[in-house]
Design a protein around this motif. Structure first.
Motif, PDB file in Angstrom:
ATOM      1  N   UNK A   1       0.788  -1.227   0.000  1.00 50.81           N
ATOM      2  CA  UNK A   1       0.000   0.000   0.000  1.00 50.81           C
ATOM      3  C   UNK A   1       0.823   1.282   0.000  1.00 50.81           C
ATOM      4  N   UNK A   2       2.088   1.216   0.312  1.00 54.52           N
ATOM      5  CA  UNK A   2       2.888   2.438   0.352  1.00 54.52           C
ATOM      6  C   UNK A   2       3.517   2.694  -1.004  1.00 54.52           C
ATOM      7  N   UNK A   3       3.332   3.903  -1.490  1.00 53.50           N
ATOM      8  CA  UNK A   3       3.865   4.299  -2.798  1.00 53.50           C
ATOM      9  C   UNK A   3       4.914   5.379  -2.568  1.00 53.50           C
ATOM     10  N   UNK A   4       6.139   5.149  -3.074  1.00 51.77           N
ATOM     11  CA  UNK A   4       7.259   6.045  -2.796  1.00 51.77           C
ATOM     12  C   UNK A   4       7.796   6.772  -4.019  1.00 51.77           C
ATOM     13  N   UNK A   5       7.224   6.618  -5.191  1.00 50.15           N
ATOM     14  CA  UNK A   5       7.912   7.063  -6.402  1.00 50.15           C
ATOM     15  C   UNK A   5       7.291   8.229  -7.137  1.00 50.15           C
ATOM     16  N   UNK A   6       6.084   8.636  -6.788  1.00 51.13           N
ATOM     17  CA  UNK A   6       5.446   9.718  -7.536  1.00 51.13           C
ATOM     18  C   UNK A   6       4.815  10.714  -6.581  1.00 51.13           C
ATOM     19  N   UNK A   7       4.662  11.913  -7.067  1.00 55.04           N
ATOM     20  CA  UNK A   7       3.894  12.920  -6.354  1.00 55.04           C
ATOM     21  C   UNK A   7       2.443  12.461  -6.320  1.00 55.04           C
ATOM     22  N   UNK A   8       1.728  12.812  -5.276  1.00 53.39           N
ATOM     23  CA  UNK A   8       0.319  12.409  -5.132  1.00 53.39           C
ATOM     24  C   UNK A   8      -0.512  12.826  -6.343  1.00 53.39           C
ATOM     25  N   UNK A   9      -0.225  13.985  -6.921  1.00 53.11           N
ATOM     26  CA  UNK A   9      -0.982  14.449  -8.086  1.00 53.11           C
ATOM     27  C   UNK A   9      -0.819  13.502  -9.277  1.00 53.11           C
ATOM     28  N   UNK A  10       0.308  12.823  -9.345  1.00 49.46           N
ATOM     29  CA  UNK A  10       0.580  11.932 -10.466  1.00 49.46           C
ATOM     30  C   UNK A  10      -0.026  10.557 -10.237  1.00 49.46           C
ATOM     31  N   UNK A  11       0.081  10.025  -9.047  1.00 49.48           N
ATOM     32  CA  UNK A  11      -0.387   8.658  -8.770  1.00 49.48           C
ATOM     33  C   UNK A  11      -1.890   8.605  -8.449  1.00 49.48           C
ATOM     34  N   UNK A  12      -2.502   9.752  -8.251  1.00 51.90           N
ATOM     35  CA  UNK A  12      -3.904   9.772  -7.815  1.00 51.90           C
ATOM     36  C   UNK A  12      -4.843   9.008  -8.750  1.00 51.90           C
ATOM     37  N   UNK A  13      -4.691   9.161 -10.064  1.00 49.86           N
ATOM     38  CA  UNK A  13      -5.566   8.448 -10.988  1.00 49.86           C
ATOM     39  C   UNK A  13      -5.459   6.938 -10.775  1.00 49.86           C
ATOM     40  N   UNK A  14      -4.235   6.430 -10.770  1.00 49.67           N
ATOM     41  CA  UNK A  14      -4.039   4.986 -10.578  1.00 49.67           C
ATOM     42  C   UNK A  14      -4.542   4.547  -9.215  1.00 49.67           C
ATOM     43  N   UNK A  15      -4.327   5.366  -8.219  1.00 46.44           N
ATOM     44  CA  UNK A  15      -4.794   5.031  -6.874  1.00 46.44           C
ATOM     45  C   UNK A  15      -6.307   4.844  -6.852  1.00 46.44           C
ATOM     46  N   UNK A  16      -7.029   5.771  -7.461  1.00 47.84           N
ATOM     47  CA  UNK A  16      -8.494   5.652  -7.501  1.00 47.84           C
ATOM     48  C   UNK A  16      -8.951   4.509  -8.390  1.00 47.84           C
ATOM     49  N   UNK A  17      -8.375   4.431  -9.600  1.00 44.66           N
ATOM     50  CA  UNK A  17      -8.856   3.491 -10.616  1.00 44.66           C
ATOM     51  C   UNK A  17      -8.487   2.037 -10.321  1.00 44.66           C
ATOM     52  N   UNK A  18      -7.268   1.802  -9.855  1.00 49.49           N
ATOM     53  CA  UNK A  18      -6.780   0.437  -9.721  1.00 49.49           C
ATOM     54  C   UNK A  18      -6.613  -0.039  -8.279  1.00 49.49           C
ATOM     55  N   UNK A  19      -6.481   0.890  -7.340  1.00 56.80           N
ATOM     56  CA  UNK A  19      -6.239   0.499  -5.955  1.00 56.80           C
ATOM     57  C   UNK A  19      -7.371   0.897  -5.014  1.00 56.80           C
ATOM     58  N   UNK A  20      -8.460   1.406  -5.567  1.00 58.50           N
ATOM     59  CA  UNK A  20      -9.609   1.778  -4.735  1.00 58.50           C
ATOM     60  C   UNK A  20      -9.278   2.835  -3.691  1.00 58.50           C
ATOM     61  N   UNK A  21      -8.291   3.676  -3.959  1.00 57.85           N
ATOM     62  CA  UNK A  21      -7.910   4.739  -3.036  1.00 57.85           C
ATOM     63  C   UNK A  21      -7.135   4.257  -1.825  1.00 57.85           C
ATOM     64  N   UNK A  22      -6.640   3.030  -1.854  1.00 58.48           N
ATOM     65  CA  UNK A  22      -5.968   2.447  -0.683  1.00 58.48           C
ATOM     66  C   UNK A  22      -4.464   2.704  -0.625  1.00 58.48           C
TER      67      UNK A  22
END
Length: 168
Positions: free
Chosen positions: A20-41
């Motif tokens: 669940x921890x993401x260390x490589x992108x700014x939140x603005x960049x990973x937000x789409x993938x977080x919502x679409x593929x990880x259910x915001x987790x």
């Protein structure tokens, strides 16, 4: 269904570990993938204080529309010369004109585009000289995976003339 979905259907739920921890992108960049593929987790744990941003530029994604033509060389997928030259011009602006001192990456889905970008850079001694000091890495998506840079450029190659296979 993805390979993950197939495997998850065969495994006992107690055996599934979600990273669940993401260390490589700014939140603005990973937000789409977080919502679409990880259910915001996903928890964004990127150390923002260590990122070296270009002066006067906010973190996030900037799009530069480049009209070009996708061609298919004999080997390596697809390439777009106009896009490759525009990308190298943007590298020149960042590294030489603006004297950016952070690390820089260029990623593309196609080996032919990676090779073309490398060829153009090799013809520009001012960028080539900075390549090691700025940790400039030009690679395909598959080869770059797992690496990171302060600033990333993406060369999708997709333009007029793209074949359905390359688009897929």
């Amino acid at each position: 269904n993805s390979l993950y979905d197939l495997a998850a259907g065969l495994a006992d739920s107690s055996q599934i570990i979600n990273l669940r921890d993401h260390h490589r992108s700014h939140a603005d960049i990973i937000e789409f993938s977080n919502r679409r593929f990880y259910g915001g987790k996903l928890r964004v744990a990127t150390p923002y204080d260590r990122l070296k941003r270009p002066r006067g530029q906010e973190a996030g994604v900037t799009w530069q529309n480049v009209t070009g033509h996708t061609t298919r060389p004999n080997q390596g997928g697809a390439q777009n010369e106009i896009e490759a030259r525009a990308l190298v011009d943007a590298l020149f602006d960042l590294l030489v004109t603006r004297h950016y001192e952070g690390s820089v990456g260029v990623v593309t889905p196609f080996r032919a585009q990676k090779q073309l970008i490398d060829t153009i850079i090799a013809q520009m001694p001012t960028i080539e000289e900075l390549r090691l000091r700025r940790e400039l890495l030009v690679e395909t998506v598959h080869r770059f995976q797992g690496d990171e840079r302060d600033v990333m450029f993406f060369s999708p190659v997709i333009s007029e003339g793209v074949t359905p296979g390359a688009l897929g």
